[in-house]
Design an enzyme around this catalytic site. Sequence first.
Site, PDB file in Angstrom:
ATOM      1  N   PRO A 120      -8.225 -11.002 -16.338  1.00  0.00           N
ATOM      2  CA  PRO A 120      -9.478 -10.419 -15.975  1.00  0.00           C
ATOM      3  C   PRO A 120      -9.780 -10.794 -14.345  1.00  0.00           C
ATOM      4  CG  PRO A 120      -9.934 -12.121 -17.824  1.00  0.00           C
ATOM      5  CD  PRO A 120      -8.418 -11.739 -17.648  1.00  0.00           C
ATOM      6  N   PHE A 168       0.874  -1.299   0.082  1.00  0.00           N
ATOM      7  CA  PHE A 168       0.026  -0.030   0.024  1.00  0.00           C
ATOM      8  C   PHE A 168       0.703   1.178  -0.076  1.00  0.00           C
ATOM      9  CE2 PHE A 168      -3.203  -2.672   2.650  1.00  0.00           C
ATOM     10  CZ  PHE A 168      -3.415  -3.536   1.730  1.00  0.00           C
ATOM     11  N   ARG A 189      -5.399  -2.793 -21.925  1.00  0.00           N
ATOM     12  CA  ARG A 189      -5.589  -4.059 -22.213  1.00  0.00           C
ATOM     13  C   ARG A 189      -5.506  -4.924 -20.684  1.00  0.00           C
ATOM     14  NH1 ARG A 189      -3.154  -7.602 -26.013  1.00  0.00           N
ATOM     15  NH2 ARG A 189      -2.319  -6.174 -27.194  1.00  0.00           N
ATOM     16  N   GLN A 238      -8.274  -6.849  -8.171  1.00  0.00           N
ATOM     17  CA  GLN A 238      -7.625  -5.366  -7.859  1.00  0.00           C
ATOM     18  C   GLN A 238      -8.735  -4.433  -7.873  1.00  0.00           C
ATOM     19  OE1 GLN A 238      -4.942  -6.256  -6.548  1.00  0.00           O
ATOM     20  NE2 GLN A 238      -3.833  -4.467  -7.397  1.00  0.00           N
ATOM     21  N   GLU A 285      -5.038   0.978  -8.018  1.00  0.00           N
ATOM     22  CA  GLU A 285      -5.534   2.037  -7.213  1.00  0.00           C
ATOM     23  C   GLU A 285      -6.801   2.764  -7.507  1.00  0.00           C
ATOM     24  OE1 GLU A 285      -1.647   3.722  -5.149  1.00  0.00           O
ATOM     25  OE2 GLU A 285      -1.561   2.927  -7.140  1.00  0.00           O
TER      26      GLU A 285
HETATM   27 MO1  MOS Z   1       1.269   2.496  -4.089  1.00  0.00          MO
HETATM   28  S1  MOS Z   1       0.698   4.235  -2.498  1.00  0.00           S
HETATM   29  O1  MOS Z   1       1.930   3.758  -5.118  1.00  0.00           O
HETATM   30  O2  MOS Z   1       2.198   1.398  -3.247  1.00  0.00           O
END
Ligand code: MOS
Length: 750
Positions: free
Chosen positions: A643, A249, A639, A649, A716
Amino acid sequence: MAETLAFPASHVRLGSSAGQPATRHDGPLKVTGAATFAADNRPDGLLYAVLATAGIARGRVTFMDLAAAGAHPGVVRIITPANRPPLAHDPAEKMHRLNFRIEVLQDDTVRYAGQPIALVVATTLEAATEGARLLAPQYANEPVRITFEDSEMFAPEAVGPGAPPTLVKGDLAAGLAEAATTTETRIETPFQYHNAMEPHALVAAWDGDHLTVDMPHQAVGVARADLAAYFGVPADNILIRSPFIGGGFGSKAILVGPTVLAVLAAQMVGQPVKLALRREQMFGPVGHRGATRQHLRLGMDDAGHLTALSHDTTATTSRFDDFVEPASNASHNIYASPNMAMHHTGARIDTGTPGPVRGPGEATGSAALECAMDEAAEACGMDPLAFRLANYAETDPATGKAFSSKALRECYAEGAARFGWAGRPLRPRQMRDASGMLTGWGMGTAMFPCPMFNAAARATLRADGTALMESSAAEMGQGALTALGQIGADGLGIDSDALTFSTGSSDLPDAGIAGGSGHTATAGNAIFAAGSDAIRKLADIATADPASPLFGAGNAGVVGRSGRLHRADDDSRSEAYADIMARAGIASIEGNGTGARNPASAEEYAMFTHGAVFAEVKVDPDLCQILVTRLVGAFAAGRIINPRLARSQLTGGMIWGIGFALHEEAVHDPRTGRPMNADLAGYHIPVNADCPSVEALLVAEDDPHVNALGIKGVGEVGITGTAGAIANAVWHATGIRAARFPIRIEHLIG
Ligand code: MOS
């Protein structure tokens, strides 16, 4: 126009392994406990280190009971500022933008609660723990400054890891003056700590001037260079092994003080040393997300088009370094307004230095921006989706560049259809379910940049037709081993079970940083290029050999697939890699590749992953409890290599968004500056019951400019859009606008 990127050799193609929903290669290792994490290592002669940390947030350590601690059975060494040997690099000197000033016992000052003040090394963990307790430090206290009100404000030179702090376009005042409608939104976001499942841990062992470190890290190449500088040894003398990372993270993308201390301890005692932080020790020296206060002003004309957009952020940072959460930058690239102004102010308080945390800037800024957009839509009497469709930008508002690709309209459409957005009442408090719960629907736009770092990879094709791919990629739970392995298999034109993928070690070609959602793009392109390079060499051999059915086809006239080269113009003429190599008497062929941004493409195009998130919440009208009953996100991320993993994620990111909206917050005691909920009982994160239905749709997108493989990030982006969508749904259910995150029961009680 920048040319469309493609690898010069067309003899391998993505699409056999890449694109398939493969399950995780490391899944069985993880569930059987066979995956070795850093703290699982127990070399001979291992000693255990435990940090003693400051119980105050500001002042000086005046006394530690070294005699009592040293007398405890098993205690081998106590490291304090008094006996800590010098480092080759001053820990107060920044080396690069992700190198933060760290605490390695350089003096007796205390700059935040939880700062390391000593390290106790013992023969057992229990003895080290007790030794650290016996130090019973005494302090000279100074008044703590932990709130915005007590902070020292400053204008940062940069925000986040080195971004400009300000963007001004047009004339904001004029844009607000000419607006038919204006809105003003103020939002606060809290301190958040990374709280990966695996706390920071390492085992460090020196052999003369050679160092081996087992530790989870998102960028072993950077960590190795930083350690080399701190210890004054060549980088080649250092081996970092990081086969599995239990979540990073962002906090494991940087080198932290406790790591340097443990390496130093191993050097001092001449034996391997293990240091594993306890959960509460994660709330201090390993980074966090600073709190923000954000202020947005929007102006709209009669048709609901933005005439002005401003986003100002004040974010906390430490007294001794300058990472400022770049929240306002989240408003740069989504909505078109002729007049824009984004600014940041830093607020120095007595905490450790913040750092990148899961969408640094994008998460906090998007949460506020999407709330502001919702308020603006309401002020214009428009449906929130219609308002966004009227305002999303066709070219990047910040730079004027075209987007390398943009399927945001499709994301809006597919997400809205799946969610069932049509027919949503405009006004709040219009919907109740059968049990009388207030029901609300909200939405938000998701967006995340597509950075690339610098990665290298090496492919070795063996005489038996199997292959080895090497690149120091970081498997931190996201599925890098699997997805990058799929790219590797296609890069070599072999079946995935014929590939051995070697990762997670600093003696391999450097895969760059597993951060910024850019790992698959960066390492993936390097890996594909390395495989492609090996097959190009193989094709040279085959097409020049009169004994081969491929003779005379020309290098570009053959295609690799399932371990055979085929003629592009006649698929029936083919030869196995192993046969080509056997006839040529070659034991192996090596290929090398790199992955990085093409500067010409970056010059011409703005590159982002886009998406749209729709949320349904139910709010108890009497108790004001909030439950997110449905989340639907639609994302266009170029791409998709896998999937199954991409969806995982994206939904994971959306669940971070639930946590952001309703759960996560570290609370400091204003008198002591200490985090009061430094554990997973008090620091709330969403559990299954908080997320009954979370869906991520993958919207088809072909981006020919972002990189040769067309890969964007999925790590993210899911957090963006989601927090705002939930806040907007809470408004739709209750009529109450969020003024701060996380939204709590008491904010909804009238
Ligand atoms: Mo992430 S906050 O770019 O590890």
